[in-house]
Design a protein around this motif. Structure first.
Motif, PDB file in Angstrom:
ATOM      1  N   VAL A  93       0.853  -1.193   0.000  1.00  0.00           N
ATOM      2  CA  VAL A  93       0.000   0.000   0.000  1.00  0.00           C
ATOM      3  C   VAL A  93       0.893   1.249   0.000  1.00  0.00           C
ATOM      4  O   VAL A  93       0.779   2.100  -0.875  1.00  0.00           O
ATOM      5  CB  VAL A  93      -0.979   0.007   1.205  1.00  0.00           C
ATOM      6  N   VAL A  94       1.810   1.320   0.959  1.00  0.00           N
ATOM      7  CA  VAL A  94       2.708   2.488   1.034  1.00  0.00           C
ATOM      8  C   VAL A  94       3.722   2.459  -0.116  1.00  0.00           C
ATOM      9  O   VAL A  94       3.931   3.473  -0.779  1.00  0.00           O
ATOM     10  CB  VAL A  94       3.457   2.512   2.398  1.00  0.00           C
ATOM     11  N   ARG A 104       7.020  16.895  10.646  1.00  0.00           N
ATOM     12  CA  ARG A 104       5.867  16.935  11.551  1.00  0.00           C
ATOM     13  C   ARG A 104       5.195  15.555  11.630  1.00  0.00           C
ATOM     14  O   ARG A 104       4.863  15.064  12.709  1.00  0.00           O
ATOM     15  CB  ARG A 104       4.858  17.995  11.068  1.00  0.00           C
ATOM     16  N   ALA A 105       5.043  14.924  10.466  1.00  0.00           N
ATOM     17  CA  ALA A 105       4.386  13.604  10.442  1.00  0.00           C
ATOM     18  C   ALA A 105       5.183  12.594  11.273  1.00  0.00           C
ATOM     19  O   ALA A 105       4.607  11.786  12.003  1.00  0.00           O
ATOM     20  CB  ALA A 105       4.245  13.120   8.998  1.00  0.00           C
ATOM     21  N   PHE A 106       6.522  12.643  11.188  1.00  0.00           N
ATOM     22  CA  PHE A 106       7.346  11.720  11.979  1.00  0.00           C
ATOM     23  C   PHE A 106       7.325  12.088  13.455  1.00  0.00           C
ATOM     24  O   PHE A 106       7.299  11.215  14.319  1.00  0.00           O
ATOM     25  CB  PHE A 106       8.797  11.701  11.468  1.00  0.00           C
ATOM     26  N   SER A 107       7.348  13.388  13.743  1.00  0.00           N
ATOM     27  CA  SER A 107       7.370  13.818  15.149  1.00  0.00           C
ATOM     28  C   SER A 107       6.094  13.407  15.875  1.00  0.00           C
ATOM     29  O   SER A 107       6.083  13.273  17.099  1.00  0.00           O
ATOM     30  CB  SER A 107       7.560  15.331  15.239  1.00  0.00           C
ATOM     31  N   ASN A 108       5.000  13.227  15.109  1.00  0.00           N
ATOM     32  CA  ASN A 108       3.735  12.786  15.716  1.00  0.00           C
ATOM     33  C   ASN A 108       3.771  11.334  16.180  1.00  0.00           C
ATOM     34  O   ASN A 108       2.882  10.883  16.893  1.00  0.00           O
ATOM     35  CB  ASN A 108       2.583  12.918  14.704  1.00  0.00           C
ATOM     36  N   GLN A 109       4.784  10.587  15.732  1.00  0.00           N
ATOM     37  CA  GLN A 109       4.844   9.161  16.061  1.00  0.00           C
ATOM     38  C   GLN A 109       5.594   8.972  17.376  1.00  0.00           C
ATOM     39  O   GLN A 109       6.753   9.389  17.489  1.00  0.00           O
ATOM     40  CB  GLN A 109       5.554   8.387  14.935  1.00  0.00           C
ATOM     41  N   GLU A 110       4.945   8.314  18.314  1.00  0.00           N
ATOM     42  CA  GLU A 110       5.504   8.191  19.665  1.00  0.00           C
ATOM     43  C   GLU A 110       6.848   7.475  19.733  1.00  0.00           C
ATOM     44  O   GLU A 110       7.685   7.814  20.568  1.00  0.00           O
ATOM     45  CB  GLU A 110       4.516   7.437  20.560  1.00  0.00           C
ATOM     46  N   ASP A 127       0.448  11.710   6.629  1.00  0.00           N
ATOM     47  CA  ASP A 127       0.388  11.170   7.993  1.00  0.00           C
ATOM     48  C   ASP A 127       0.128   9.663   7.973  1.00  0.00           C
ATOM     49  O   ASP A 127       0.726   8.902   8.726  1.00  0.00           O
ATOM     50  CB  ASP A 127      -0.736  11.845   8.798  1.00  0.00           C
ATOM     51  N   ASN A 128      -0.782   9.275   7.080  1.00  0.00           N
ATOM     52  CA  ASN A 128      -1.146   7.868   6.969  1.00  0.00           C
ATOM     53  C   ASN A 128       0.036   7.012   6.492  1.00  0.00           C
ATOM     54  O   ASN A 128       0.315   5.941   7.042  1.00  0.00           O
ATOM     55  CB  ASN A 128      -2.330   7.770   5.991  1.00  0.00           C
ATOM     56  N   ILE A 129       0.754   7.540   5.482  1.00  0.00           N
ATOM     57  CA  ILE A 129       1.922   6.823   4.959  1.00  0.00           C
ATOM     58  C   ILE A 129       2.993   6.697   6.044  1.00  0.00           C
ATOM     59  O   ILE A 129       3.551   5.621   6.270  1.00  0.00           O
ATOM     60  CB  ILE A 129       2.483   7.563   3.712  1.00  0.00           C
ATOM     61  N   VAL A 130       3.260   7.800   6.729  1.00  0.00           N
ATOM     62  CA  VAL A 130       4.306   7.802   7.760  1.00  0.00           C
ATOM     63  C   VAL A 130       3.926   6.849   8.901  1.00  0.00           C
ATOM     64  O   VAL A 130       4.759   6.111   9.414  1.00  0.00           O
ATOM     65  CB  VAL A 130       4.587   9.239   8.263  1.00  0.00           C
TER      66      VAL A 130
END
Lengths: 150, 144
Positions: free
Chosen positions: A139-140, B24-30, B127-130
């Motif tokens: 998917v990705v 930003r998208a990566f920083s959102n990941q814990e 965001d979804n991909i990351v």
């Protein structure tokens, strides 16, 4: 006109129980898959040779799932072989093993494994793993589009 | 499991808007402790040279995210460099680029890219991909 294939996964796994768990996990997946299972690295090399010979019965895999501990040729030797073959080195190989030795992780990545997964212990764990792996690879990620042998 | 260690991601991306949104998208990941962004392959090589010298400002990345179209050294040349370096070749490099050209995809995998994703058009898709990428590399897989 170019025809596209379904996703083909080659599983190299000698343990019949793990083979069954992976097959069962894939049944739940939305992505249309063809799983080809071989019991050892030697049979995998024979299968890949048939792909290179454009044998219609042996579609080229989009992803290889590789156990490390197998009778005969070990998983790392197989990985080295594939990554040194210019006809096959674009196929991502994900190691799927019981070993969590740091040495095995390092050596596998040095041999250009595209992931190192410790085998889960339950069917639910296998299902989650297969789902995460497929979401990433199919998917990705974009895959190399192969032409169907005519 | 990877998330017991310090997880560092190196992003090689020249476009300032893409830099910000990917960071930003990566920083959102814990599970991610630190996201380092560099604007060119040359800067990335300098960062990795410092990381080999154990510079505490340049911690070794567990994963590299690489754009292909860069000023100066191109993404594929950088990828080749990394994969030829005995001390760096074990770091997985994932391509994140605008191109969905089959030649780029095939060449990247032949240079041992550990994935090839196309940059999406909007932030939600990114965001979804990351999220999926982070889940695969940092939860499902073990990394060094």
């Amino acid at each position: 006109m170019q025809r596209f294939r379904d996703v083909v996964i080659l599983l190299i796994e000698d343990d019949a129980g793990d083979q069954r768990l992976i097959e069962k996990s894939l049944c739940n997946e939305k992505i249309l898959n063809e799983l080809v299972t071989v019991n050892n690295a030697e049979n995998a090399l024979q299968y890949l040779q048939r792909c290179q010979d454009s044998d219609k019965e042996s579609p080229r895999p989009d992803l290889i799932l590789l156990d490390l501990n197998m009778p005969g040729m070990g998983g790392k030797e197989f990985l080295k072989h594939i990554k040194n073959n210019p006809e096959l080195n674009d196929i991502p190989v994900v190691v799927l093993t019981t070993s969590d030795s740091e040495q095995d992780v390092l050596e596998s990545y040095k041999l250009q494994a595209a992931g190192y997964i410790k085998k889960p212990v339950t069917l639910q764990g296998f299902q989650q793993m297969m789902s995460d792996m497929e979401e990433y690879w199919f998917v990705v990620c974009k895959r190399v589009v192969q032409r169907q042998p005519s | 499991m990877q998330n017991l260690k310090n997880v560092v991601v190196l992003i090689v991306e020249d476009d300032p808007i893409d830099q910000k949104s990917i960071e930003r998208a990566f920083s959102n990941q814990e599970v991610i402790d630190k996201v380092n962004v560099v604007a060119s392959a040359e800067e990335a090589l300098d960062y990795l040279r410092r990381s080999k010298e154990q510079d505490s400002d340049a911690p070794r990345p567990s994963l590299i995210l690489l754009d292909l179209a860069l000023p100066g050294m191109q993404g594929k040349e950088f990828l080749k460099c990394i994969k030829e370096d005995e001390r760096l070749c074990s770091i997985p490099v994932v391509i994140l680029t605008c191109s969905d050209n089959q030649e780029d995809i095939e060449q990247s995998y032949k240079l041992y890219a550990a994935g090839y994703a196309q940059k999406p058009l909007n932030a939600a898709e990114l965001d979804n991909i990351v999220k999926k990428l982070v889940k695969y590399w940092f939860t499902t897989s073990s990394l060094l």
